[in-house]
Design an enzyme around this catalytic site. Sequence first.
Site, PDB file in Angstrom:
ATOM      1  N   ARG A   6      -3.215  -2.691   7.118  1.00  0.00           N
ATOM      2  CA  ARG A   6      -2.386  -1.798   6.311  1.00  0.00           C
ATOM      3  C   ARG A   6      -2.620  -0.360   6.738  1.00  0.00           C
ATOM      4  NH1 ARG A   6      -4.544  -4.086   0.485  1.00  0.00           N
ATOM      5  NH2 ARG A   6      -4.348  -6.298   1.033  1.00  0.00           N
ATOM      6  N   ASP A  20      -2.212   3.501   4.795  1.00  0.00           N
ATOM      7  CA  ASP A  20      -1.974   4.102   3.480  1.00  0.00           C
ATOM      8  C   ASP A  20      -0.738   4.995   3.483  1.00  0.00           C
ATOM      9  OD1 ASP A  20      -4.101   2.941   2.182  1.00  0.00           O
ATOM     10  OD2 ASP A  20      -5.489   4.587   2.615  1.00  0.00           O
ATOM     11  N   ARG A  47     -10.967   8.402   7.668  1.00  0.00           N
ATOM     12  CA  ARG A  47     -10.780   9.638   6.888  1.00  0.00           C
ATOM     13  C   ARG A  47     -12.108  10.153   6.346  1.00  0.00           C
ATOM     14  NH1 ARG A  47      -6.025   7.899   2.995  1.00  0.00           N
ATOM     15  NH2 ARG A  47      -6.609   9.862   1.988  1.00  0.00           N
TER      16      ARG A  47
END
Lengths: 252, 252
Positions: free
Chosen positions: B49, B51, B195
């Site tokens: 996935r 975000d 991140r």
Amino acid sequence: MRICLTIDYVGTAYAGWQVQPGQTTVQGALETALEKLTGEKIGVVASGRTDAGVHALGQVVHFDTDKTWGASAFVGGLNRYLPRDIRVLTAEQVAPDFHARFSAKRKTYVYRMYVGDVERAIYSGRALRVEPLDVDAMQRAAARFVGRQDFASLCAANADTTTTERTVYVADVFARGDELYFKVTADGFLYNMVRIMVGLLLRVGRGQLSADGVAAILAARDRTAARDTAPAHGLYLLCVEYENRGTDRAAT
Amino acid sequence: MRICLTIDYVGTAYAGWQVQPGQTTVQGALETALEKLTGEKIGVVASGRTDAGVHALGQVVHFDTDKTWGASAFVGGLNRYLPRDIRVLTAEQVAPDFHARFSAKRKTYVYRMYVGDVERAIYSGRALRVEPLDVDAMQRAAARFVGRQDFASLCAANADTTTTERTVYVADVFARGDELYFKVTADGFLYNMVRIMVGLLLRVGRGQLSADGVAAILAARDRTAARDTAPAHGLYLLCVEYENRGTDRAAT
């Protein structure tokens, strides 16, 4: 007080720079933000118009205001009211006779391309997809643009202009990874001139036109000689140069 | 027949990869386009996935179809129905046991930053603005990420995962003009791991944390040890590597 701004924008969502009835334009968005910030109805003057879909990394504009704020207040102030695809980068107070268009000495445009078999989302609206091209041949042809010349052949046929002579200082084609750039600096540009230059260079890159062919098209001084205008969305106004913007150089 | 696609997308307009009720997602857009093209209801599986706001330059997905078209028909076919901010770059037939997620060997992410005093429109939604940073110190700290390690400290606290050990093969910080990049390749990533790495590197670049400090945070194996997660919009899934995608490698 006359204020000069440097702004950047992504042109994708706009019908170009200039205010037009019923259209979303960069000038319109900037004047709306100025009115919200100052309460004044202020007209802004740019170094030049950009067409629908054309981007700017360093467009220069000026306007007059009754406000006596420090110039830098216009950076944060305007950015609060502007959409995210238009940003004020610098603001400075300039002499009352500074004019974003008439005082401009040199402008630089960049045309951005990428080599690939298929369109890429990341470049959508931001660069032109091209097939593999002969970059050396394009560079040699671009050199023919340099100098003081009559560029009538590189001017949109419907353009309204007094003289078609311009001085091109730099005209370079270079690759960076998958990307290909044409960068051109001149004392001014005729309408669609950069996009017509790119149209010619693409024909050169495909082997359909030689550097001598480009020179011959220039020599023809014929507005119908070069009719391949590259799409707007690869074009970026990179910067505008001035001899002296006047008084207070402090910004942001 | 199992088909593997490479796609790129600009994540700005999407609530991430995964289908969610009432949300516009990349997976949803791709499945809609597939249904329009094939008439089949097809579920697609991605390498992982992404975000909301995260971009992909080389996301890999697979799906099964009853169609017996050549794989390359899916490139042009899907691009006709997809929005411009999602593009299919390649399509190939793969072995029936190929799995976009489970067969993936290495993934590479890039985090894009630019140095400046003010936001720039051209980077809006596409790169994180940062102040001038100590790039050498960031590079030295990034080197501490490399190797087989327990990355529990770099995992979002709510992530559901069996093991927090991963192997990082490459972790580089480099500048290019005004832009600054962090590029990291691993055999897999924990939720928000890239991140959180960038959050740490930004602290290093500001002189608030040393490379040893980064190593100490890693050694703590504590999911609350590193809590600065860099914003989504600077993150790009660059590519996903597989040992062998199976049968027909011909594409586009």
